[in-house]
Design an enzyme around this catalytic site. Structure first.
Site, PDB file in Angstrom:
ATOM      1  N   HIS A  58       8.366 -12.634  -1.491  1.00 55.59           N
ATOM      2  CA  HIS A  58       9.748 -12.182  -1.313  1.00 55.59           C
ATOM      3  C   HIS A  58      10.618 -12.585  -2.505  1.00 55.59           C
ATOM      4  O   HIS A  58      11.543 -11.864  -2.877  1.00 55.59           O
ATOM      5  CB  HIS A  58      10.321 -12.738  -0.011  1.00 55.59           C
ATOM      6  CG  HIS A  58       9.490 -12.385   1.177  1.00 55.59           C
ATOM      7  ND1 HIS A  58       9.342 -11.077   1.600  1.00 55.59           N
ATOM      8  CD2 HIS A  58       8.728 -13.145   2.002  1.00 55.59           C
ATOM      9  CE1 HIS A  58       8.522 -11.059   2.646  1.00 55.59           C
ATOM     10  NE2 HIS A  58       8.138 -12.297   2.906  1.00 55.59           N
ATOM     11  N   THR A  79      33.143  -0.758   9.825  1.00 50.21           N
ATOM     12  CA  THR A  79      31.722  -0.489  10.031  1.00 50.21           C
ATOM     13  C   THR A  79      30.815  -1.533   9.400  1.00 50.21           C
ATOM     14  O   THR A  79      29.625  -1.588   9.723  1.00 50.21           O
ATOM     15  CB  THR A  79      31.347   0.865   9.392  1.00 50.21           C
ATOM     16  OG1 THR A  79      31.677   0.785   7.993  1.00 50.21           O
ATOM     17  CG2 THR A  79      32.094   2.016  10.042  1.00 50.21           C
ATOM     18  N   CYS A 104      34.308  -5.263   7.724  1.00 45.64           N
ATOM     19  CA  CYS A 104      35.256  -4.144   7.762  1.00 45.64           C
ATOM     20  C   CYS A 104      34.968  -3.380   9.045  1.00 45.64           C
ATOM     21  O   CYS A 104      34.252  -3.884   9.919  1.00 45.64           O
ATOM     22  CB  CYS A 104      35.161  -3.272   6.499  1.00 45.64           C
ATOM     23  SG  CYS A 104      33.637  -2.325   6.307  1.00 45.64           S
ATOM     24  N   ASP A 107      38.812  -6.485   6.385  1.00 43.87           N
ATOM     25  CA  ASP A 107      39.972  -5.594   6.358  1.00 43.87           C
ATOM     26  C   ASP A 107      40.542  -5.528   7.774  1.00 43.87           C
ATOM     27  O   ASP A 107      40.086  -6.239   8.688  1.00 43.87           O
ATOM     28  CB  ASP A 107      39.625  -4.217   5.757  1.00 43.87           C
ATOM     29  CG  ASP A 107      38.809  -3.317   6.678  1.00 43.87           C
ATOM     30  OD1 ASP A 107      38.476  -3.739   7.807  1.00 43.87           O
ATOM     31  OD2 ASP A 107      38.504  -2.187   6.262  1.00 43.87           O
ATOM     32  N   HIS A 111      13.606 -12.685   3.964  1.00 43.53           N
ATOM     33  CA  HIS A 111      12.995 -11.791   2.973  1.00 43.53           C
ATOM     34  C   HIS A 111      13.909 -11.466   1.804  1.00 43.53           C
ATOM     35  O   HIS A 111      13.422 -11.257   0.692  1.00 43.53           O
ATOM     36  CB  HIS A 111      12.573 -10.471   3.641  1.00 43.53           C
ATOM     37  CG  HIS A 111      11.396 -10.610   4.546  1.00 43.53           C
ATOM     38  ND1 HIS A 111      10.685  -9.523   5.035  1.00 43.53           N
ATOM     39  CD2 HIS A 111      10.788 -11.712   5.073  1.00 43.53           C
ATOM     40  CE1 HIS A 111       9.694  -9.955   5.820  1.00 43.53           C
ATOM     41  NE2 HIS A 111       9.745 -11.273   5.862  1.00 43.53           N
TER      42      HIS A 111
END
Ligand code: RB5
Length: 147
Positions: A134, A68, A66, A8, A99
């Site tokens: 995993h 954050t 974005c 964004d 993992h």
């Protein structure tokens, strides 16, 4: 490997920078699904574009950005078949591949500077999923989608 990348307005600069880093990888083809300007967009729309490319088989993995990294990673993880990992450093990038077999890397353009972001991208593209225990856990994650 085909990589789809999107952002964004909060991570436009980071996206353009990462595209330069991706040029180091001669076997990687990059598709940029936007956004391409600083005009405001809604990150869930970008998340859908990224994830559509992956779930349709047009791209193997994605990079979702974005401000954050939080919103776009949450949105990506709503899509069946997507395992998006919001990474902040080399350790989380490595673990997300070894993992979690993450197929989307998320980062925050207002959170991370270019140097750490470069390191995260390079690690994330080269580290392999370890499988074994995993794989059992990742399979359990994916089976939640069918409940
Ligand atoms: C956009 O202002 C901002 O909310 C977005 O980039 C992101 O940080 C959301 O999680």
């Amino acid at each position: 490997m085909k990589i789809v990348i999107g952002c964004d307005q909060g991570a436009l600069t980071l996206k353009e920078h990462i595209k330069e880093v991706l040029k180091e990888f001669k076997d990687i083809i990059v598709e940029d699904v936007g956004t391409y300007t600083t005009d405001s967009v809604d990150y869930p729309d970008i998340a859908e574009k990224i994830c559509d490319k992956i779930t349709s088989g047009q791209a193997e993995r994605g990079i979702a950005l974005c401000g954050t990294g939080i919103g776009i990673s949450i949105a990506c993880n709503k899509v069946k078949g997507i395992r998006a990992a919001l990474c902040h450093n080399a350790f989380t990038a490595r673990m997300s591949r070894q993992h979690n077999d993450a197929n989307v890397l998320a980062m925050g353009g207002r959170d991370i500077s270019f140097g750490p972001a470069d390191e995260i991208v390079r690690i994330w593209l080269t580290e392999k999923f370890l499988g074994g225990r995993h794989e059992r856990r990742v399979n359990k994650i994916m089976s939640i989608e069918d409940k």
